[in-house]
Scaffold this active site. Structure first.
Site, PDB file in Angstrom:
ATOM      1  N   LYS A 160      16.335 -42.045 -40.316  1.00  9.05           N
ATOM      2  CA  LYS A 160      15.515 -43.241 -40.115  1.00  9.05           C
ATOM      3  C   LYS A 160      15.503 -44.093 -41.377  1.00  9.05           C
ATOM      4  O   LYS A 160      15.684 -43.566 -42.480  1.00  9.05           O
ATOM      5  CB  LYS A 160      14.053 -42.823 -39.832  1.00  9.05           C
ATOM      6  CG  LYS A 160      13.800 -42.230 -38.461  1.00  9.05           C
ATOM      7  CD  LYS A 160      12.329 -41.883 -38.306  1.00  9.05           C
ATOM      8  CE  LYS A 160      12.042 -41.280 -36.937  1.00  9.05           C
ATOM      9  NZ  LYS A 160      12.309 -42.180 -35.805  1.00  9.05           N
ATOM     10  N   ARG A 175      12.688 -34.943 -27.227  1.00 11.87           N
ATOM     11  CA  ARG A 175      13.081 -34.516 -25.879  1.00 11.87           C
ATOM     12  C   ARG A 175      13.782 -33.160 -25.896  1.00 11.87           C
ATOM     13  O   ARG A 175      13.725 -32.422 -24.926  1.00 11.87           O
ATOM     14  CB  ARG A 175      13.957 -35.610 -25.241  1.00 11.87           C
ATOM     15  CG  ARG A 175      15.198 -35.944 -26.031  1.00 11.87           C
ATOM     16  CD  ARG A 175      15.727 -37.351 -25.738  1.00 11.87           C
ATOM     17  NE  ARG A 175      14.853 -38.398 -26.279  1.00 11.87           N
ATOM     18  CZ  ARG A 175      15.051 -39.698 -26.133  1.00 11.87           C
ATOM     19  NH1 ARG A 175      16.104 -40.139 -25.469  1.00 11.87           N
ATOM     20  NH2 ARG A 175      14.205 -40.573 -26.641  1.00 11.87           N
TER      21      ARG A 175
HETATM   22  N1  BES Z   1       9.260 -39.798 -33.256  1.00 12.83           N
HETATM   23  C1  BES Z   1      10.093 -40.857 -32.827  1.00 12.83           C
HETATM   24  C2  BES Z   1       9.383 -41.893 -31.975  1.00 12.83           C
HETATM   25  C3  BES Z   1       8.292 -42.688 -32.640  1.00 12.83           C
HETATM   26  C4  BES Z   1       8.544 -43.954 -33.109  1.00 12.83           C
HETATM   27  C5  BES Z   1       7.009 -42.191 -32.730  1.00 12.83           C
HETATM   28  C6  BES Z   1       7.534 -44.699 -33.677  1.00 12.83           C
HETATM   29  C7  BES Z   1       6.003 -42.923 -33.308  1.00 12.83           C
HETATM   30  C8  BES Z   1       6.268 -44.183 -33.776  1.00 12.83           C
HETATM   31  C9  BES Z   1      11.239 -40.296 -31.995  1.00 12.83           C
HETATM   32  O1  BES Z   1      11.659 -39.024 -32.344  1.00 12.83           O
HETATM   33  C10 BES Z   1      12.410 -41.201 -32.175  1.00 12.83           C
HETATM   34  O2  BES Z   1      12.905 -41.253 -33.269  1.00 12.83           O
HETATM   35  N2  BES Z   1      12.820 -41.868 -31.125  1.00 12.83           N
HETATM   36  C11 BES Z   1      13.926 -42.748 -31.158  1.00 12.83           C
HETATM   37  C12 BES Z   1      14.802 -42.430 -29.965  1.00 12.83           C
HETATM   38  C13 BES Z   1      16.148 -43.085 -30.000  1.00 12.83           C
HETATM   39  C14 BES Z   1      16.984 -42.539 -31.128  1.00 12.83           C
HETATM   40  C15 BES Z   1      16.830 -42.838 -28.671  1.00 12.83           C
HETATM   41  C16 BES Z   1      13.422 -44.179 -31.093  1.00 12.83           C
HETATM   42  O3  BES Z   1      12.417 -44.436 -30.420  1.00 12.83           O
HETATM   43  O4  BES Z   1      13.985 -45.013 -31.776  1.00 12.83           O
HETATM   44 MN    MN Z   2      13.111 -39.023 -33.850  1.00 12.89          MN
END
Ligand code: BES
Ligand code: MN
Ligand code: ZN
Length: 513
Positions: A290, A364
């Site tokens: 990230k 997931r």
């Molecule tokens: N933990 C994150 C989602 C999240 C984002 C929670 C902002 C709280 C605040 C999750 O694991 C994630 O990174 N999701 C990705 C999925 C994508 C790579 C398909 C996302 O939402 O960008």
């Molecule tokens: Mn994630």
């Protein structure tokens, strides 16, 4: 007081949530206000009714005069503080707008009362507006005051928590005993569950490893009747074939855990409700790392697991007549020489294989194994996954609703009703057949990210792949609800504990049937 030592700092143990910062809660018989410290509800337009009116009479009209002078309009949550008015040393006026019509309104009233009086070292008499069941209302207002007073200020070297609460909030009701009973048997249990969840969520991830999380759960439920906690370590997780959970955690030096918290309050023969909560103790994104801005907030990526455990604590503390189990797949998503890569294929416990397109779509993965294990182990009558799963859900619903996904319309209605009753808002989102099609992988049974498919629905579709046909199933995406960036009267800035109040209401619905 339990304490532990980290990096030279002595900090309050987790099981002691902000004890000194919250008010003491009492209940007393409502009598005509004559002296002391009071909180008075004020209706729309600055109208005084019932005990508020009597208090004004005791102050020879000085309160009504102050309301006019300050142009106080009594909007919901508006406050006006008066000192030395008539026979009262202090009076806090709290607006009730159109009236306290729901549990949310009552909690907002209580939260506003708590905040407006937190600096007072006094016994504060809180007038609860006249209604059909003032005793019940008083207990719910007390719950709001407690929730709003929560403060996770444990990490400042200068913080000196007082040993005892300095404020006592005495909620007034015609039948004080009934109010106290409602508080002690129900409302207080809700605050305990929410506080447990908030403490877990707030804790920094240098402390909060999967093993630490598991230890906290074991410790919290020690001696709680009708609850059994089971912890599976990484060897057991691997041996059970949970390749998705194991793979997610394999880039971390701190290995995964799977925790189950089983509460038996219903008939022995009754199948439980299973809450499966995403428990990523920190989400860096892994090799699909990230950006650094706001990554710190990913210590809350276990909020689904925290809410599930918190809900079981609430159910156990209020002796709910249901069987329920929280299943917590816990892992840390880190980039490392041993971490999973994009393009890898993992085999989940069900046998279904997963192509990893993006290692940041990890929630997931742990839910897939957690949900499968929950169904194999408990054959639940309802399974719910609750997860900070996607940023996309916030794009659709903001921080106003969590996303609800299910194939079952009746179940959706049941959840929406529980959302209304608890004040933890939900909005149903669709999973189109195209979204299920987007799961198809060239090399495995499914892939963990779709090209162009709607993000929150794709996450839901993925998780639904692990729900058995015979299991009534709901998925909740709480990514934009778990953490309050600003805060309100009931949910201060930071960890919300979203889900505990919702699950408690849902359990009440199951108890009633
Ligand atoms: N933990 C994150 C989602 C999240 C984002 C929670 C902002 C709280 C605040 C999750 O694991 C994630 O990174 N999701 C990705 C999925 C994508 C790579 C398909 C996302 O939402 O960008
Ligand atoms: Mn994630
Ligand atoms: Zn995540």
């Amino acid at each position: 007081m339990k304490r532990w030592i980290i990096a030279g700092l002595s900090v309050l143990a987790l099981a002691m949530p902000a004890a000194a910062d919250v008010p003491a809660i009492e209940f007393a018989k409502a009598e005509r206000p004559s002296k002391g410290v009071f909180v008075l509800p004020v209706g729309k337009g600055g109208e005084l009714e019932g005990l508020s009116k009597e208090a004004d009479r005791a102050a020879k009209g000085a309160i009504a005069e102050a309301i006019t002078m300050a142009s106080f309009k009594g909007a919901m949550g508006q406050t006006l503080t008066l000192y030395g008015v008539g026979p009262f040393s202090a009076v806090l006026l709290v607006g009730t707008g159109e009236g306290l019509k729901s549990a949310t309104d009552l909690q907002t009233y209580g939260g506003t009362v708590g905040r407006g009086t937190s600096a007072w070292k006094a016994n504060v008499n809180v007038v609860v507006p006249d209604a059909a069941d003032v005793a019940q209302d008083a207990a719910i207002a007390a719950q709001g005051a407690m929730l709003g007073a929560y403060d996770f200020g444990k990490w400042r070297a200068t913080a000196k928590p007082a040993a005892e609460p300095t404020v006592t909030l005495t909620f007034l009701a015609p039948d004080a005993n009934a109010a106290r009973r409602a508080w002690e048997s129900d409302a207080r249990a809700v605050t305990e569950g929410v506080f447990f969840a908030r403490d877990l969520i707030s804790t920094p991830s240098n402390i909060k490893s999967p093993a630490w999380f598991a230890d906290q759960v074991v410790e919290m439920f020690q001696g709680v009747p009708n609850v059994t906690v089971t912890v599976l370590d990484e060897a057991q997780i691997e041996a059970l074939g949970m390749g998705a959970l194991y793979g997610t955690g394999q880039g971390s030096a701190r290995p995964p855990r799977l925790v189950a918290v089983e509460y038996k309050g219903g008939a022995a023969s009754e199948a439980p409700i299973a809450f499966v909560g995403k428990g990523i103790t920190f989400d860096t994104g892994g090799i699909s790392i990230k950006p650094s801005a706001n990554m710190w907030r990913m210590r809350m990526d276990m909020a689904g697991a925290a809410a599930s455990a918190g809900a079981i604590l609430t159910l156990a503390k209020r002796n709910a007549k249901v069987n329920a189990v929280a299943v917590l797949p816990l892992a840390e998503n880190m980039p490392d020489g041993n971490a999973i890569r994009p393009g890898d294929v993992l085999t989940s416990m069900s046998g279904k294989t997963i192509e990893i397109i993006n290692t940041d779509a990890e929630g997931r993965l742990v839910l897939a194994d957690g949900l499968w294990w929950a169904q194999e182990t408990y054959k639940p009558k309802l399974a719910v996954t609750i997860a900070t799963l996607t940023g996309a859900v916030g794009g659709a619903l903001g921080s106003d609703y969590a996303g609800l996904f299910t194939r079952d319309d009746a179940l959706a209605d049941r959840f929406l009703a529980a959302a209304d009753a608890s004040g933890e808002a939900l909005w149903r989102l669709p999973v189109h057949p195209n979204t299920f099609s987007a799961l198809k992988s060239d090399v495995a049974d499914v892939k963990n990210m779709g090209d162009g498919a709607p993000g929150a629905s794709f996450g839901a579709a993925f998780v639904m792949e692990w729900a058995k046909k015979e299991t009534p199933f709901v998925h909740l995406d709480i990514a934009a609800m778990a953490w309050q960036n600003s805060g309100n009267a009931v949910d201060p800035k930071g960890a919300v504990g979203y889900g505990v109040r919702l699950f408690d209401e849902l359990a009440r619905d199951y108890e009633a049937k």
